[in-house]
Design a protein around this motif. Structure first.
Motif, mmCIF file in Angstrom:
data_model
loop_
_atom_site.group_PDB
_atom_site.id
_atom_site.type_symbol
_atom_site.label_atom_id
_atom_site.label_comp_id
_atom_site.label_asym_id
_atom_site.label_seq_id
_atom_site.Cartn_x
_atom_site.Cartn_y
_atom_site.Cartn_z
ATOM 1 N N LEU A 108 0.837 -1.216 0.000
ATOM 2 C CA LEU A 108 0.000 0.000 0.000
ATOM 3 C C LEU A 108 0.863 1.254 0.000
ATOM 4 C CD1 LEU A 108 -2.801 -0.787 2.638
ATOM 5 C CD2 LEU A 108 -2.900 -1.037 0.147
ATOM 6 N N PRO A 109 0.402 2.326 -0.660
ATOM 7 C CA PRO A 109 1.131 3.590 -0.526
ATOM 8 C C PRO A 109 1.176 3.998 0.951
ATOM 9 C CG PRO A 109 -0.981 3.920 -1.685
ATOM 10 C CD PRO A 109 -0.798 2.445 -1.485
ATOM 11 N N ARG A 110 2.342 4.501 1.384
ATOM 12 C CA ARG A 110 2.509 4.872 2.799
ATOM 13 C C ARG A 110 1.999 6.297 2.973
ATOM 14 N NH1 ARG A 110 8.441 2.369 2.111
ATOM 15 N NH2 ARG A 110 8.031 3.543 0.199
ATOM 16 N N THR A 111 0.701 6.406 3.237
ATOM 17 C CA THR A 111 0.051 7.718 3.240
ATOM 18 C C THR A 111 0.607 8.628 4.343
ATOM 19 O OG1 THR A 111 -1.745 6.701 4.474
ATOM 20 C CG2 THR A 111 -2.097 6.998 2.118
ATOM 21 N N GLN A 112 1.063 8.019 5.452
ATOM 22 C CA GLN A 112 1.627 8.843 6.524
ATOM 23 C C GLN A 112 2.914 9.535 6.075
ATOM 24 O OE1 GLN A 112 1.398 5.592 6.449
ATOM 25 N NE2 GLN A 112 3.404 4.749 6.928
ATOM 26 N N GLN A 113 3.536 9.003 5.002
ATOM 27 C CA GLN A 113 4.737 9.655 4.441
ATOM 28 C C GLN A 113 4.394 10.500 3.214
ATOM 29 O OE1 GLN A 113 7.256 5.579 5.244
ATOM 30 N NE2 GLN A 113 7.883 6.799 3.497
ATOM 31 N N GLY A 114 3.118 10.607 2.908
ATOM 32 C CA GLY A 114 2.718 11.450 1.781
ATOM 33 C C GLY A 114 2.506 10.713 0.473
ATOM 34 N N GLU A 115 2.743 9.376 0.471
ATOM 35 C CA GLU A 115 2.528 8.632 -0.773
ATOM 36 C C GLU A 115 1.027 8.419 -0.990
ATOM 37 O OE1 GLU A 115 6.629 5.934 -0.517
ATOM 38 O OE2 GLU A 115 4.694 5.016 -0.082
ATOM 39 N N VAL A 116 0.575 8.657 -2.226
ATOM 40 C CA VAL A 116 -0.845 8.431 -2.525
ATOM 41 C C VAL A 116 -1.045 7.433 -3.671
ATOM 42 C CG1 VAL A 116 -1.739 10.571 -1.540
ATOM 43 C CG2 VAL A 116 -0.937 10.552 -3.926
ATOM 44 N N LEU A 117 -0.007 7.202 -4.476
ATOM 45 C CA LEU A 117 -0.132 6.241 -5.576
ATOM 46 C C LEU A 117 0.891 5.124 -5.410
ATOM 47 C CD1 LEU A 117 -0.602 8.591 -8.678
ATOM 48 C CD2 LEU A 117 -2.371 7.279 -7.499
ATOM 49 N N LEU A 118 0.624 4.015 -6.092
ATOM 50 C CA LEU A 118 1.519 2.852 -6.077
ATOM 51 C C LEU A 118 1.795 2.467 -7.524
ATOM 52 C CD1 LEU A 118 1.507 -0.494 -6.449
ATOM 53 C CD2 LEU A 118 2.952 0.499 -4.665
ATOM 54 N N VAL A 119 3.075 2.403 -7.884
ATOM 55 C CA VAL A 119 3.456 2.003 -9.243
ATOM 56 C C VAL A 119 4.609 1.004 -9.162
ATOM 57 C CG1 VAL A 119 2.637 4.010 -10.548
ATOM 58 C CG2 VAL A 119 4.862 4.124 -9.392
ATOM 59 N N VAL A 120 4.801 0.278 -10.261
ATOM 60 C CA VAL A 120 5.795 -0.798 -10.297
ATOM 61 C C VAL A 120 6.723 -0.565 -11.488
ATOM 62 C CG1 VAL A 120 6.110 -3.299 -10.491
ATOM 63 C CG2 VAL A 120 4.118 -2.387 -9.284
ATOM 64 N N GLN A 121 8.018 -0.728 -11.252
ATOM 65 C CA GLN A 121 8.986 -0.574 -12.347
ATOM 66 C C GLN A 121 8.730 -1.611 -13.436
ATOM 67 O OE1 GLN A 121 12.501 -1.114 -9.859
ATOM 68 N NE2 GLN A 121 13.240 0.873 -10.558
ATOM 69 N N GLN A 122 8.782 -1.171 -14.681
ATOM 70 C CA GLN A 122 8.620 -2.064 -15.824
ATOM 71 C C GLN A 122 9.912 -2.862 -15.972
ATOM 72 O OE1 GLN A 122 8.667 -3.021 -19.012
ATOM 73 N NE2 GLN A 122 6.473 -3.192 -19.475
ATOM 74 N N PRO A 123 9.830 -4.200 -16.052
ATOM 75 C CA PRO A 123 11.059 -5.002 -16.007
ATOM 76 C C PRO A 123 12.004 -4.776 -17.185
ATOM 77 C CG PRO A 123 9.148 -6.384 -16.446
ATOM 78 C CD PRO A 123 8.625 -5.028 -16.071
ATOM 79 N N GLY A 124 11.508 -4.243 -18.275
ATOM 80 C CA GLY A 124 12.396 -3.977 -19.407
ATOM 81 C C GLY A 124 13.306 -2.778 -19.193
ATOM 82 N N PHE A 125 13.019 -1.964 -18.161
ATOM 83 C CA PHE A 125 13.719 -0.675 -18.027
ATOM 84 C C PHE A 125 14.263 -0.384 -16.640
ATOM 85 C CE2 PHE A 125 10.611 -0.328 -21.432
ATOM 86 C CZ PHE A 125 11.425 0.061 -22.478
ATOM 87 N N TRP A 126 14.071 -1.308 -15.690
ATOM 88 C CA TRP A 126 14.434 -0.985 -14.293
ATOM 89 C C TRP A 126 15.914 -0.640 -14.141
ATOM 90 C CZ3 TRP A 126 18.004 -3.725 -11.420
ATOM 91 C CH2 TRP A 126 18.448 -4.924 -12.003
ATOM 92 N N ASP A 127 16.788 -1.200 -15.029
ATOM 93 C CA ASP A 127 18.230 -0.942 -14.912
ATOM 94 C C ASP A 127 18.714 0.057 -15.962
ATOM 95 O OD1 ASP A 127 17.732 -2.645 -17.028
ATOM 96 O OD2 ASP A 127 19.354 -4.037 -16.579
ATOM 97 N N LYS A 128 17.781 0.816 -16.569
ATOM 98 C CA LYS A 128 18.172 1.802 -17.587
ATOM 99 C C LYS A 128 17.929 3.220 -17.069
ATOM 100 C CE LYS A 128 17.845 -1.382 -21.374
ATOM 101 N NZ LYS A 128 17.529 -2.565 -20.535
#
Ligand code: UDP
Length: 248
Positions: A108-128
């Motif tokens: 879950l987004p950590r709302t107490q730290q200000g995060e409101v969205l959750l996204v995931v790195q695309q595996p084709g680009f995580w190291d680019k």
């Protein structure tokens, strides 16, 4: 109180084949500390498990590709009143499996730290680096990101947030997609390009970014332990019939 979560799931046309295993694995392992409801957008008159109390089948006309994926923000907004009642909303591609437990703490987004969205790195680009991401580079497109901008390249197929933040994003991206269409423009990777532009505009403190452990394509070899896997669609459906071209 247990957080309430709506899982948004689209399966029009041939994609209904993925629903039973998606439902079984997500019901069992995804956010076990939350009360989940599955909103299934489909043109099928009936699907397996649609009489379960945690499944809501929503009739959704089947659009031709790429509108089937491009129009998703508008599809979700057709249920906006019902979705507002949930604490969190997550969209998941049809062909995902959740065979490991994914906890609220890790996802879950950590709302107490200000995060409101959750996204995931695309595996084709995580190291680019950003100049090499497949962002939309057409200045006429509302998903455009110049070569010197952007930070992350995130997957269009698994994302979410607090219901307020996610619905606000859906409004913005549905409008941008329609404005593009009025100009005869379609973003390079459709909804994924629109999402990436939206994320690039945010302060990084506003979203939680997870590794490709949560978007792990079957058969790939990545330095992550898979948590959520992506099934190879071409093993299940004839992609030439869906996209009118040979599968990549
Ligand atoms: N989709 C669908 N019916 C279609 C095409 C797409 O329901 O005919 C939905 C489904 O949820 C799928 C998502 O749109 O997982 C993304 O579709 P696509 O296969 O184009 O994208 P990719 O798997 O490459 O992200």
């Amino acid at each position: 109180a247990r957080p309430s979560v709506a899982v948004l799931y689209i399966c029009t046309g041939k994609y209904t084949v993925f629903w039973p295993d998606f439902y079984k694995t997500f019901r069992q392992n995804f956010l076990p500390e939350c009360d989940k409801t599955f909103f299934v957008f489909t043109d099928a008159p009936a699907i397996e498990y649609d009489t379960e109390p945690d499944v809501r089948r929503i009739y959704q006309e089947a659009y031709d590709w790429p509108y089937s994926t491009l129009k998703r923000f508008e599809m979700f907004l057709s249920q906006e009143e019902a979705l507002k009642a949930f604490d969190y909303l997550f969209f998941a591609n049809a062909n995902l499996l959740c065979e490991q437990v994914v906890t609220a703490e890790e996802f879950l987004p950590r709302t107490q730290q200000g995060e409101v969205l959750l996204v995931v790195q695309q595996p084709g680009f995580w190291d680019k680096t950003p100049p090499f991401y497949s962002y939309d580079r057409n200045p006429k497109c509302r998903a455009y990101i110049p070569y010197n901008c952007g930070r992350d390249y995130v997957s269009g197929g698994l994302n979410g947030g607090t219901s307020e933040a996610f619905l606000a994003m859906c409004h913005t991206l549905a409008r941008r997609t329609d404005d593009d269409l009025a100009d005869g423009v379609i973003a390079l990777w459709h909804d994924e390009s629109q999402l990436n532009r939206y994320i690039a505009e945010l302060d990084p403190a506003q979203y939680r970014l997870l590794t490709p452990a949560y978007w792990y394509p079957e058969g790939w070899h990545l330095p992550f332990t898979p948590k959520i896997t992506v099934r190879d669609k071409s093993r299940w459906i004839d992609m030439t019939a869906v996209k009118g071209k040979k599968p990549e």
